[in-house]
Design a protein around this motif. Structure first.
Motif: not given
Length: 379
Positions: A302, A361, A364-365, A367-369, A371-372, A375
């Motif tokens: 994060r 791009t 965004a990757a 941020g997605a990492e 979040s993943e 989780e």
């Protein structure tokens, strides 16, 4: 985390527990009244009824181990004087994405089995509950099922709602009837001496009891309610248990925080000698296939995702990072309120906006990492 090894906490170390057991049995009548042994020491622990997490199970296992060692009896106190629903429990189940999520289930309800890798366990839980004797209170049936699932011996069970049958409870309630101000002041002094325990002092007219209404509702009992049917609240529950029903009490980490209030209050206010208490708890996490993700790793991801938006060098753009750093140094060199600072701040935003647009791009990757990993750490 990934190997599922339990982390145990025993305070003081278990080797010292046997020497702490109080050897005198000075409440034979109260013990007999509740069906407890009177010919050997009692090691007591307890909790609300339910399917426990490992920290609660550790208290029961420790009680059995110590009782076996000293030739005593293990007694489990079911706290049924709260509003908890004993049939509801939390379970980790996989969702459609394959992630574990916390679900609240109810014994007896239809719950997912065949589509979930833990379906066999959920079925075993329901079967254990169904095997318990119908007609017993739900809190007792659930507790027996939980102990059966643990695979350990069944201790003697009592319920906190039975404590008003003891002379110790009656003595405490009578003292509040005859000396309400003095008892409330003694209670509050003890609470105030332990400010981190999370226990509130008693206000004017308040008492540490519940009262039962004709409809069965449980409400706080005030001074003018003490001639009604009473039930113990938290400190009274363990105070009476330690004064009359056991020779050692095993708390968890929560009880360790508030139980010293009883040590400060009841011996002075009531002249009671309380059984010592110790602490047992445990943490056990799920086993995972492959690498597990810690909360620290998720937090680092994060941090990287956030700072990459403001530090171009984190995505490999050294030239733009140098430009950004130059602007920041120029801002820091100007006094607060200097008109030139506004222009420099706008220039810094322009540089970063340009970088974020070009690297959208990749940002965004990141941020997605993050979040993943959050989780996965949450599992």
């Amino acid at each position: 985390m990934s190997d599922g090894a339990p982390q145990l906490e025993l305070d003081p170390p278990a080797g010292a527990w046997a020497s702490l057991v109080r050897s005198d049995i000075n409440s034979r009548d109260d013990r007999e009244r509740l069906g407890l042994p009177t010919d050997r020491p009692i090691v007591m622990a307890g909790h609300q009824a339910g399917l426990w997490h490992p920290g609660i199970a550790a208290k029961l296992l420790a009680a059995h181990a110590l009782a076996d060692r000293i030739g005593g009896a293990a007694v489990w106190l079911i706290i049924d004087t709260t509003d908890d629903d004993p049939l509801r429990y939390r379970a980790p189940l996989r969702d459609e994405s394959g992630r574990y999520r916390e679900h609240t289930l109810t014994l007896g309800d239809d719950t997912p089995t065949t589509t979930n890798p833990r379906g066999d366990r959920l079925a075993a839980i329901r079967a254990a509950f169904d095997r318990q004797q119908e007609g017993e209170p739900e809190a007792v049936r659930v507790t027996r099922a939980a102990i059966e699932l643990l695979g350990c011996s069944m201790p003697t069970l009592i319920r906190s709602s039975e404590l008003p049958q003891t002379s110790a409870f009656d003595e405490l309630a009578s003292r509040f009837r005859s000396q309400p101000d003095e008892m409330r002041d003694a209670y509050n002094r003890a609470v105030e001496s332990h400010p981190t325990a999370g226990v509130n002092t008693l206000g004017e007219g308040e008492t540490p009891f519940w009262r039962l209404t004709p409809s069965g509702a449980r409400l706080p009992a005030r001074q003018d309610h003490l001639d009604q049917d009473l039930q113990p609240r938290a400190l009274v529950t363990t105070g009476v248990a330690r004064a009359a029903l056991c020779d050692l009490f095993i708390h968890g980490t929560g009880g360790r925080g508030y139980e010293p209030i009883n040590d400060d209050w009841l011996p002075d206010a009531m002249g009671w000698q309380l059984a010592p208490f110790v602490t047992a708890s445990a943490t056990l996490r799920l086993r995972f296939e492959g690498d597990a993700v810690s909360h620290g790793q998720a937090e680092q991801a994060r941090w990287r995702a956030h700072h990459a938006r403001h530090h171009p060098g984190l995505l490999g753009n050294a030239d733009r990072q140098a430009e950004r750093d130059r602007i920041v140094r120029s801002i820091e060199e100007l006094p607060a309120g200097e008109p030139g600072r506004a222009g420099l701040l706008a220039e810094r935003h322009r540089v970063l906006d340009q970088d974020q647009w070009e690297k959208a791009t990749r940002l965004a990757a990141r941020g997605a990492e993050a979040s993943e990993l959050a989780e996965r750490a949450g599992e």
